[in-house]
Design a protein around this motif. Structure first.
Motif, PDB file in Angstrom:
ATOM      1  N   SER A  29       6.716   8.063  18.246  1.00  0.00           N
ATOM      2  CA  SER A  29       6.176   8.144  16.892  1.00  0.00           C
ATOM      3  C   SER A  29       6.295   6.781  16.230  1.00  0.00           C
ATOM      4  CB  SER A  29       6.965   9.193  16.099  1.00  0.00           C
ATOM      5  OG  SER A  29       6.474   9.272  14.789  1.00  0.00           O
ATOM      6  N   LEU A  30       5.206   6.310  15.647  1.00  0.00           N
ATOM      7  CA  LEU A  30       5.199   5.057  14.895  1.00  0.00           C
ATOM      8  C   LEU A  30       4.783   5.354  13.457  1.00  0.00           C
ATOM      9  CD1 LEU A  30       3.438   2.578  17.373  1.00  0.00           C
ATOM     10  CD2 LEU A  30       5.879   2.729  16.841  1.00  0.00           C
ATOM     11  N   ASN A  31       5.514   4.798  12.509  1.00  0.00           N
ATOM     12  CA  ASN A  31       5.178   4.962  11.098  1.00  0.00           C
ATOM     13  C   ASN A  31       4.416   3.716  10.660  1.00  0.00           C
ATOM     14  OD1 ASN A  31       5.020   5.206   8.335  1.00  0.00           O
ATOM     15  ND2 ASN A  31       7.068   6.039   8.122  1.00  0.00           N
ATOM     16  N   ILE A  96       6.026   0.114   9.383  1.00  0.00           N
ATOM     17  CA  ILE A  96       5.090  -0.937   9.760  1.00  0.00           C
ATOM     18  C   ILE A  96       3.959  -0.962   8.740  1.00  0.00           C
ATOM     19  CG2 ILE A  96       3.507  -1.751  11.566  1.00  0.00           C
ATOM     20  CD1 ILE A  96       5.291   0.017  13.517  1.00  0.00           C
ATOM     21  N   THR A  97       3.643  -2.155   8.231  1.00  0.00           N
ATOM     22  CA  THR A  97       2.534  -2.302   7.287  1.00  0.00           C
ATOM     23  C   THR A  97       1.534  -3.284   7.862  1.00  0.00           C
ATOM     24  OG1 THR A  97       4.034  -1.934   5.424  1.00  0.00           O
ATOM     25  CG2 THR A  97       1.872  -2.869   4.915  1.00  0.00           C
ATOM     26  N   THR A  98       0.281  -2.841   7.944  1.00  0.00           N
ATOM     27  CA  THR A  98      -0.816  -3.706   8.368  1.00  0.00           C
ATOM     28  C   THR A  98      -1.675  -4.005   7.142  1.00  0.00           C
ATOM     29  OG1 THR A  98      -2.373  -1.921   8.863  1.00  0.00           O
ATOM     30  CG2 THR A  98      -0.838  -2.549  10.631  1.00  0.00           C
ATOM     31  N   ILE A  99      -2.663  -4.836   7.304  1.00  0.00           N
ATOM     32  CA  ILE A  99      -3.544  -5.185   6.188  1.00  0.00           C
ATOM     33  C   ILE A  99      -4.228  -3.934   5.623  1.00  0.00           C
ATOM     34  CG2 ILE A  99      -5.595  -5.720   7.579  1.00  0.00           C
ATOM     35  CD1 ILE A  99      -4.353  -7.754   4.528  1.00  0.00           C
ATOM     36  N   GLU A 100      -4.493  -2.949   6.478  1.00  0.00           N
ATOM     37  CA  GLU A 100      -5.135  -1.721   6.016  1.00  0.00           C
ATOM     38  C   GLU A 100      -4.249  -0.925   5.056  1.00  0.00           C
ATOM     39  OE1 GLU A 100      -6.871  -2.463  10.172  1.00  0.00           O
ATOM     40  OE2 GLU A 100      -4.882  -2.567   9.258  1.00  0.00           O
ATOM     41  N   GLY A 101      -2.948  -1.107   5.133  1.00  0.00           N
ATOM     42  CA  GLY A 101      -2.023  -0.347   4.300  1.00  0.00           C
ATOM     43  C   GLY A 101      -1.504  -1.088   3.092  1.00  0.00           C
ATOM     44  N   LEU A 102      -1.990  -2.297   2.864  1.00  0.00           N
ATOM     45  CA  LEU A 102      -1.477  -3.102   1.751  1.00  0.00           C
ATOM     46  C   LEU A 102      -2.013  -2.628   0.405  1.00  0.00           C
ATOM     47  CD1 LEU A 102       0.543  -5.370   1.730  1.00  0.00           C
ATOM     48  CD2 LEU A 102      -1.334  -7.002   1.819  1.00  0.00           C
ATOM     49  N   ALA A 103      -3.267  -2.258   0.358  1.00  0.00           N
ATOM     50  CA  ALA A 103      -3.845  -1.728  -0.893  1.00  0.00           C
ATOM     51  C   ALA A 103      -3.239  -0.361  -1.182  1.00  0.00           C
ATOM     52  CB  ALA A 103      -5.359  -1.612  -0.767  1.00  0.00           C
ATOM     53  N   GLN A 104      -3.081  -0.028  -2.452  1.00  0.00           N
ATOM     54  CA  GLN A 104      -2.508   1.257  -2.839  1.00  0.00           C
ATOM     55  C   GLN A 104      -3.422   1.959  -3.836  1.00  0.00           C
ATOM     56  OE1 GLN A 104       0.425   2.639  -1.586  1.00  0.00           O
ATOM     57  NE2 GLN A 104       0.255   0.931  -0.146  1.00  0.00           N
ATOM     58  N   ASP A 105      -3.668   3.225  -3.604  1.00  0.00           N
ATOM     59  CA  ASP A 105      -4.487   4.046  -4.495  1.00  0.00           C
ATOM     60  C   ASP A 105      -5.845   3.412  -4.795  1.00  0.00           C
ATOM     61  OD1 ASP A 105      -2.402   5.950  -4.721  1.00  0.00           O
ATOM     62  OD2 ASP A 105      -1.441   4.727  -6.259  1.00  0.00           O
ATOM     63  N   GLY A 106      -6.465   2.829  -3.772  1.00  0.00           N
ATOM     64  CA  GLY A 106      -7.787   2.228  -3.928  1.00  0.00           C
ATOM     65  C   GLY A 106      -7.788   0.886  -4.636  1.00  0.00           C
ATOM     66  N   LYS A 107      -6.597   0.351  -4.946  1.00  0.00           N
ATOM     67  CA  LYS A 107      -6.499  -0.932  -5.648  1.00  0.00           C
ATOM     68  C   LYS A 107      -5.916  -1.978  -4.712  1.00  0.00           C
ATOM     69  CE  LYS A 107      -4.676  -3.101  -9.763  1.00  0.00           C
ATOM     70  NZ  LYS A 107      -3.686  -3.081 -10.811  1.00  0.00           N
ATOM     71  N   LEU A 108      -6.606  -3.115  -4.623  1.00  0.00           N
ATOM     72  CA  LEU A 108      -6.133  -4.188  -3.759  1.00  0.00           C
ATOM     73  C   LEU A 108      -4.753  -4.665  -4.189  1.00  0.00           C
ATOM     74  CD1 LEU A 108      -9.315  -6.429  -3.301  1.00  0.00           C
ATOM     75  CD2 LEU A 108      -8.333  -4.802  -1.673  1.00  0.00           C
ATOM     76  N   HIS A 109      -3.983  -5.109  -3.214  1.00  0.00           N
ATOM     77  CA  HIS A 109      -2.685  -5.735  -3.477  1.00  0.00           C
ATOM     78  C   HIS A 109      -2.955  -7.049  -4.228  1.00  0.00           C
ATOM     79  CE1 HIS A 109       0.959  -8.049  -2.579  1.00  0.00           C
ATOM     80  NE2 HIS A 109       1.554  -6.875  -2.395  1.00  0.00           N
ATOM     81  N   PRO A 110      -2.075  -7.467  -5.130  1.00  0.00           N
ATOM     82  CA  PRO A 110      -2.292  -8.729  -5.859  1.00  0.00           C
ATOM     83  C   PRO A 110      -2.563  -9.929  -4.946  1.00  0.00           C
ATOM     84  CG  PRO A 110      -0.468  -7.534  -6.840  1.00  0.00           C
ATOM     85  CD  PRO A 110      -0.865  -6.779  -5.600  1.00  0.00           C
ATOM     86  N   MET A 111      -1.961  -9.959  -3.760  1.00  0.00           N
ATOM     87  CA  MET A 111      -2.205 -11.085  -2.851  1.00  0.00           C
ATOM     88  C   MET A 111      -3.631 -11.024  -2.310  1.00  0.00           C
ATOM     89  SD  MET A 111      -0.700 -13.835  -1.811  1.00  0.00           S
ATOM     90  CE  MET A 111       1.047 -13.532  -2.011  1.00  0.00           C
ATOM     91  N   GLN A 112      -4.137  -9.835  -2.035  1.00  0.00           N
ATOM     92  CA  GLN A 112      -5.522  -9.703  -1.576  1.00  0.00           C
ATOM     93  C   GLN A 112      -6.478 -10.177  -2.667  1.00  0.00           C
ATOM     94  OE1 GLN A 112      -4.935  -5.496  -0.587  1.00  0.00           O
ATOM     95  NE2 GLN A 112      -5.693  -5.937   1.477  1.00  0.00           N
ATOM     96  N   THR A 113      -6.205  -9.762  -3.899  1.00  0.00           N
ATOM     97  CA  THR A 113      -7.043 -10.176  -5.026  1.00  0.00           C
ATOM     98  C   THR A 113      -7.010 -11.687  -5.208  1.00  0.00           C
ATOM     99  OG1 THR A 113      -6.637  -8.055  -6.115  1.00  0.00           O
ATOM    100  CG2 THR A 113      -7.430  -9.852  -7.510  1.00  0.00           C
ATOM    101  N   ALA A 114      -5.827 -12.274  -5.089  1.00  0.00           N
ATOM    102  CA  ALA A 114      -5.686 -13.732  -5.248  1.00  0.00           C
ATOM    103  C   ALA A 114      -6.440 -14.479  -4.151  1.00  0.00           C
ATOM    104  CB  ALA A 114      -4.208 -14.124  -5.250  1.00  0.00           C
ATOM    105  N   PHE A 115      -6.425 -13.968  -2.926  1.00  0.00           N
ATOM    106  CA  PHE A 115      -7.157 -14.620  -1.842  1.00  0.00           C
ATOM    107  C   PHE A 115      -8.653 -14.611  -2.136  1.00  0.00           C
ATOM    108  CE2 PHE A 115      -3.462 -15.286   0.537  1.00  0.00           C
ATOM    109  CZ  PHE A 115      -3.747 -15.861   1.763  1.00  0.00           C
TER     110      PHE A 115
END
Length: 182
Positions: A29-31, A96-115
């Motif tokens: 099992s991988l989380n 484990i967190t990948t790029i697909e899991g960085l956004a939360q509740d349909g909102k980009l992570h602040p680092m994604q927005t800054a990029f």
């Protein structure tokens, strides 16, 4: 055939035992991104290959496959690692967190927005690794200067040369964090 037993302890005090015999697949099992996946893996499969080939999470990129470029960076228990340099079976019980899991509740992570705001990518191939490395760097210990940002991000290569924009994006997030703390 000699039998090896690998019994990692999970963060929730459960123990999952694997019987590793040669190259036979084992069920584990991988989380990943707050979802528990049951997968069958050969013990020699890297975390990178498990994410891409078994779970279909293609945001983590396979580039050098030698831990030299950082395109495969993911967060494991909020610490950045090169997923091409570790085995999937080593991460039972890890978050484990990948790029697909960085956004939360349909909102980009602040680092994604800054990029996006700072146009911190060109071809985009290294972008997921750069973003996760930047997030991990801040979670590990926020850098205090641009020199420290450059040093701590030195394991992530951008062949297009978007480094000034990547640094600007990271500084923007750090400044927003400081403003929010005041």
């Amino acid at each position: 055939m000699e039998e090896n037993s690998l019994a990692p302890t999970t963060s929730n005090s459960l123990t999952q035992e694997l019987k590793i015999l040669g190259s036979e697949e084992v069920e584990l099992s991988l989380n990943v991104n707050n979802i528990s996946y049951s997968v069958k893996l050969e013990p020699r499969v890297t975390l990178l290959d498990a994410l891409r080939e078994k779970l279909g999470l293609m945001g983590t990129k396979k580039a050098c496959d030698r831990g030299e470029c950082g395109a495969c960076t993911v967060l494991v228990d909020n610490r950045r690692i090169n997923s091409c340099m570790t085995l999937g079976v080593m991460h039972i019980g890890s978050e484990i967190t990948t790029i697909e899991g960085l956004a939360q509740d349909g909102k980009l992570h602040p680092m994604q927005t800054a990029f996006i705001t700072h146009d911190a990518f060109q071809c985009g191939y290294c972008t997921s690794g750069q973003i996760l490395s930047a997030v991990g760097m801040i979670l590990e210990e926020s850098p205090k200067s641009e020199v420290e940002i450059r040093e701590k991000m030195s394991g992530n290569l951008c062949r297009c040369g978007a480094y000034p924009n990547i640094i600007a994006a990271i500084r923007d997030v750090l400044e927003d964090m400081e403003d929010a703390a005041i």
